[in-house]
Write an enzyme that holds these catalytic residues in place. Structure first.
Site, PDB file in Angstrom:
ATOM      1  N   LYS A 129       0.833  -1.219   0.000  1.00 54.51           N
ATOM      2  CA  LYS A 129       0.000   0.000   0.000  1.00 54.51           C
ATOM      3  C   LYS A 129       0.858   1.256   0.000  1.00 54.51           C
ATOM      4  CE  LYS A 129      -1.742   1.610   4.116  1.00 54.51           C
ATOM      5  NZ  LYS A 129      -1.518   3.037   4.403  1.00 54.51           N
ATOM      6  N   ASN A 130       1.824   1.294   0.944  1.00 55.13           N
ATOM      7  CA  ASN A 130       2.551   2.548   1.137  1.00 55.13           C
ATOM      8  C   ASN A 130       3.569   2.825   0.035  1.00 55.13           C
ATOM      9  OD1 ASN A 130       1.001   3.078   3.300  1.00 55.13           O
ATOM     10  ND2 ASN A 130       2.507   2.445   4.845  1.00 55.13           N
TER      11      ASN A 130
ATOM     12  N   CYS B 227      -5.020  12.563  12.881  1.00 47.97           N
ATOM     13  CA  CYS B 227      -5.808  11.326  12.775  1.00 47.97           C
ATOM     14  C   CYS B 227      -5.646  10.576  14.080  1.00 47.97           C
ATOM     15  CB  CYS B 227      -5.370  10.508  11.569  1.00 47.97           C
ATOM     16  SG  CYS B 227      -3.713   9.891  11.722  1.00 47.97           S
TER      17      CYS B 227
ATOM     18  N   ARG C 172       0.344  14.626  13.173  1.00 48.33           N
ATOM     19  CA  ARG C 172       0.945  14.369  11.850  1.00 48.33           C
ATOM     20  C   ARG C 172       1.125  15.621  11.015  1.00 48.33           C
ATOM     21  NH1 ARG C 172      -1.295   8.752   9.547  1.00 48.33           N
ATOM     22  NH2 ARG C 172       0.590   8.925   8.335  1.00 48.33           N
TER      23      ARG C 172
ATOM     24  N   ASP D  24       4.149   0.430  12.019  1.00 50.21           N
ATOM     25  CA  ASP D  24       2.924  -0.138  11.436  1.00 50.21           C
ATOM     26  C   ASP D  24       2.670  -1.579  11.863  1.00 50.21           C
ATOM     27  OD1 ASP D  24       2.349   2.203  10.187  1.00 50.21           O
ATOM     28  OD2 ASP D  24       3.118   1.599   8.218  1.00 50.21           O
TER      29      ASP D  24
ATOM     30  N   ARG E 135      -9.065  -0.012   4.533  1.00 52.58           N
ATOM     31  CA  ARG E 135      -8.153   0.963   3.916  1.00 52.58           C
ATOM     32  C   ARG E 135      -6.803   0.321   3.577  1.00 52.58           C
ATOM     33  NH1 ARG E 135      -7.433   6.455   6.990  1.00 52.58           N
ATOM     34  NH2 ARG E 135      -5.796   6.414   5.426  1.00 52.58           N
TER      35      ARG E 135
HETATM   36  N1  EPU Z   1       6.399  14.365  10.847  1.00 51.40           N
HETATM   37  C1  EPU Z   1       6.536  15.698  11.166  1.00 51.40           C
HETATM   38  N2  EPU Z   1       6.586  16.611  10.143  1.00 51.40           N
HETATM   39  C2  EPU Z   1       6.483  16.225   8.839  1.00 51.40           C
HETATM   40  C3  EPU Z   1       6.343  14.869   8.517  1.00 51.40           C
HETATM   41  C4  EPU Z   1       6.307  13.935   9.552  1.00 51.40           C
HETATM   42  O1  EPU Z   1       6.611  16.062  12.330  1.00 51.40           O
HETATM   43  O2  EPU Z   1       6.523  17.114   7.958  1.00 51.40           O
HETATM   44  C5  EPU Z   1       6.322  13.373  11.924  1.00 51.40           C
HETATM   45  C6  EPU Z   1       4.942  12.706  11.966  1.00 51.40           C
HETATM   46  O3  EPU Z   1       4.007  13.485  12.696  1.00 51.40           O
HETATM   47  C7  EPU Z   1       5.241  11.379  12.603  1.00 51.40           C
HETATM   48  C8  EPU Z   1       6.654  11.075  12.112  1.00 51.40           C
HETATM   49  O4  EPU Z   1       7.206  12.311  11.671  1.00 51.40           O
HETATM   50  O5  EPU Z   1       5.251  11.502  13.992  1.00 51.40           O
HETATM   51  C9  EPU Z   1       6.727  10.046  11.003  1.00 51.40           C
HETATM   52  O6  EPU Z   1       5.996  10.487   9.871  1.00 51.40           O
HETATM   53  P1  EPU Z   1       6.356  10.059   8.391  1.00 51.40           P
HETATM   54  O7  EPU Z   1       6.294  11.289   7.555  1.00 51.40           O
HETATM   55  O8  EPU Z   1       7.591   9.247   8.376  1.00 51.40           O
HETATM   56  O9  EPU Z   1       5.130   9.123   8.028  1.00 51.40           O
HETATM   57  P2  EPU Z   1       4.107   9.278   6.832  1.00 51.40           P
HETATM   58  O10 EPU Z   1       4.818   9.462   5.551  1.00 51.40           O
HETATM   59  O11 EPU Z   1       3.031  10.228   7.203  1.00 51.40           O
HETATM   60  C10 EPU Z   1       4.153   6.718   6.284  1.00 51.40           C
HETATM   61  C11 EPU Z   1       3.141   5.623   6.166  1.00 51.40           C
HETATM   62  C12 EPU Z   1       2.626   5.264   7.552  1.00 51.40           C
HETATM   63  C13 EPU Z   1       3.806   4.818   8.398  1.00 51.40           C
HETATM   64  C14 EPU Z   1       4.861   5.927   8.449  1.00 51.40           C
HETATM   65  C15 EPU Z   1       6.111   5.544   9.211  1.00 51.40           C
HETATM   66  C16 EPU Z   1       2.164   6.027   4.031  1.00 51.40           C
HETATM   67  C17 EPU Z   1       0.961   6.392   3.239  1.00 51.40           C
HETATM   68  N3  EPU Z   1       2.036   6.061   5.350  1.00 51.40           N
HETATM   69  O12 EPU Z   1       3.450   7.814   6.870  1.00 51.40           O
HETATM   70  O13 EPU Z   1       1.731   4.171   7.360  1.00 51.40           O
HETATM   71  O14 EPU Z   1       3.366   4.533   9.692  1.00 51.40           O
HETATM   72  O15 EPU Z   1       5.239   6.294   7.097  1.00 51.40           O
HETATM   73  O16 EPU Z   1       6.663   4.402   8.669  1.00 51.40           O
HETATM   74  O17 EPU Z   1       3.196   5.696   3.471  1.00 51.40           O
HETATM   75  C18 EPU Z   1      -0.166   2.848   7.766  1.00 51.40           C
HETATM   76  O18 EPU Z   1       0.093   2.260   6.698  1.00 51.40           O
HETATM   77  O19 EPU Z   1      -1.049   2.436   8.567  1.00 51.40           O
HETATM   78  C19 EPU Z   1       0.578   4.057   8.117  1.00 51.40           C
HETATM   79  C20 EPU Z   1       0.195   4.908   9.062  1.00 51.40           C
END
Ligand code: EPU
Length: 423
Positions: free
Chosen positions: A22-23, A116, A121, A304, A396
């Site tokens: 998915k990701n 969320c 986030r 995850d 999802r």
């Molecule tokens: N963060 C910030 N500022 C930013 C971006 C992130 O503070 O600009 C913080 C977030 O709030 C969080 C941490 O950094 O506390 C990690 O966020 P990250 O950006 O790495 O995660 P993401 O890209 O939003 C993806 C996956 C998540 C997975 C995380 C970590 C997708 C669509 N989602 O989220 O997947 O948990 O990386 O590996 O790729 C899931 O599949 O259930 C899921 C939540």
């Protein structure tokens, strides 16, 4: 809303084919916007989040269709630049169209994703990165309005190796002028998959999968055919479900090199894990041993799989400690697990899990995709029949979850909502 009805106590046995990640698929779909013409992505899972991304792309003017297991995205008429609130509010990951839109259109209007059930986030790291490349942002009635008449390569040092920020900046940088360096980049396999597809499209990228990624901007990326990597989180979820039910499952097509630490932890807890030509075979025949684990960006233990691992350790011999370092509130599901007889106490980023002999069935809610999977695992291992509501979260992230579990011997079925949608 649909619910899952699960009667526990049946060990999972057999083999399950692991779907495309998915990701990764979501980002590959967004990356299709970088080339004009038809991009074909094989192995995109048919889950609600990929449907939402389809709607985002269609809103931008792309035509999206299926050719067997492959998704075809034709961007010939994709001249739009807006991702509306109705879609972004369903899936925060819609924000990854921002990079391609800035690169291709020089502007974007994207609804601000809210928080969320796992935390607030923020997207500040994405925006800081784009600003370093010359983009300007303002906000307008809940929308982020971005302008970048020219994107210029820059050195961008991320405060945290954010997966989304790394991907978004990567997709902007491949079409910027000059060289971009992303320091403290995320190293997840999904980043490597995206970089591989971008390179096939003609981009020049070095270091994807390490902490420093260097990108030479180039013109005219071309559409390609690409196959998405197997979903390591889905594989981990089935592996943990097999262990929690004291069964044994072959995860067909799963990549052991993406699951090193997860498999090592399961073995520490008493599981067997063996790599075969067809995939990875994982099983457990007794109560797990206690263990401590800490979530961290890849190659650390994936956040995850934290809720699913907690569901397994809920019946361990002894007391385990889980530490969540990636998301601020990813323990909210613990109250639901405790309603099934688990004994878990949380203190900030730590959870103390006192293993009990058996969980007991209860009506519980899925709070997010992975917490929902953890509830299903707990119910599969519990005495009696549990009702899991808010299954839309599970939908999802997991394609045909209950049918695939049932094929492994689980007693699980879906009950449609008693109430019409919207009531
Ligand atoms: N963060 C910030 N500022 C930013 C971006 C992130 O503070 O600009 C913080 C977030 O709030 C969080 C941490 O950094 O506390 C990690 O966020 P990250 O950006 O790495 O995660 P993401 O890209 O939003 C993806 C996956 C998540 C997975 C995380 C970590 C997708 C669509 N989602 O989220 O997947 O948990 O990386 O590996 O790729 C899931 O599949 O259930 C899921 C939540």
């Amino acid at each position: 809303m649909d619910r899952l009805v699960v009667t526990g106590g049946h060990p999972l046995r057999g083999s399950v084919r692991i779907n495309g990640a998915k990701n990764s698929a979501l980002k590959l779909m967004a990356a299709a916007l970088l080339a004009e013409g038809e991009t074909v992505i094989d192995g995109v899972p048919r889950i609600a989040d990929c449907l939402t991304m389809t709607h985002v792309l269609e809103h931008l003017g792309a035509r999206v269709g299926w050719r067997g297991s492959a998704m075809a995205i034709d961007t010939t008429d994709a001249t739009g630049y807006e991702a509306p609130y109705e879609l972004v509010s369903q899936m925060r990951a819609s924000i990854v169209v921002l990079g391609p839109l800035l690169a291709r259109r020089g502007r974007a209007r994207v609804a601000m994703p809210g928080g969320c059930n796992i935390g607030s986030r923020k997207i500040d790291l994405h925006l800081k990165g784009f600003e370093r490349m010359g983009a300007e942002f303002s906000s307008d009635h809940g929308y982020l309005v971005a302008k970048a008449p020219a994107l210029i390569g820059a050195v961008i040092s991320l405060d945290f190796p954010s997966v989304g920020a790394t991907e978004n900046i990567l997709m902007a940088a491949v079409a910027a002028s000059g060289t971009t360096v992303i320091e403290n980049a995320a190293r997840e396999p999904e980043i490597q998959d995206l970089a591989n597809m971008l390179v096939e499209m003609g981009a020049k990228i070095e270091g994807a999968g390490t902490t420093t990624i260097e990108i030479q901007g180039s013109d005219g990326l071309r559409p390609v055919e690409h196959r998405v990597i197997p979903d390591r989180v889905e594989a981990g979820t089935f592996a943990i479900a097999a262990c929690a039910t004291r069964g044994e499952v072959l995860l067909e097509g799963a990549r052991a090199d993406h699951l090193d630490l997860v498999l090592a932890k399961l073995v520490d807890a008493g599981a067997t894990a063996a790599t075969e030509d067809a995939g990875i075979r994982v099983g457990m025949d007794d109560r797990p041993r206690q263990l401590d684990f800490v979530t961290l960006p890849y190659p650390g233990f994936p956040t995850d799989l934290q809720p699913q691992m907690m569901a397994l350790l809920a019946t361990a011999r002894g007391t385990s400690i889980a530490t969540e370092n990636v998301f601020e509130s990813r323990f909210m599901f613990v109250d639901e697990l405790n309603r099934m007889g688990a004994d878990i106490r949380t203190e900030g980023h730590h959870a103390v899990i006192r293993g009990v002999e058996r969980l007991s069935s209860a009506p519980v809610r899925a709070l997010d995709i992975r917490a929902g999977a953890a509830m299903v695992i707990a119910a599969l291992a519990a005495d009696g029949t549990s009702d899991i509501t808010d299954v839309r979260y599970v939908d999802r992230g997991y394609e045909g979850f209950e049918a695939r579990l049932a094929a492994l011997g689980a007693e699980v079925h879906r009950e449609p909502s008693l109430w019409p949608a919207g009531s």
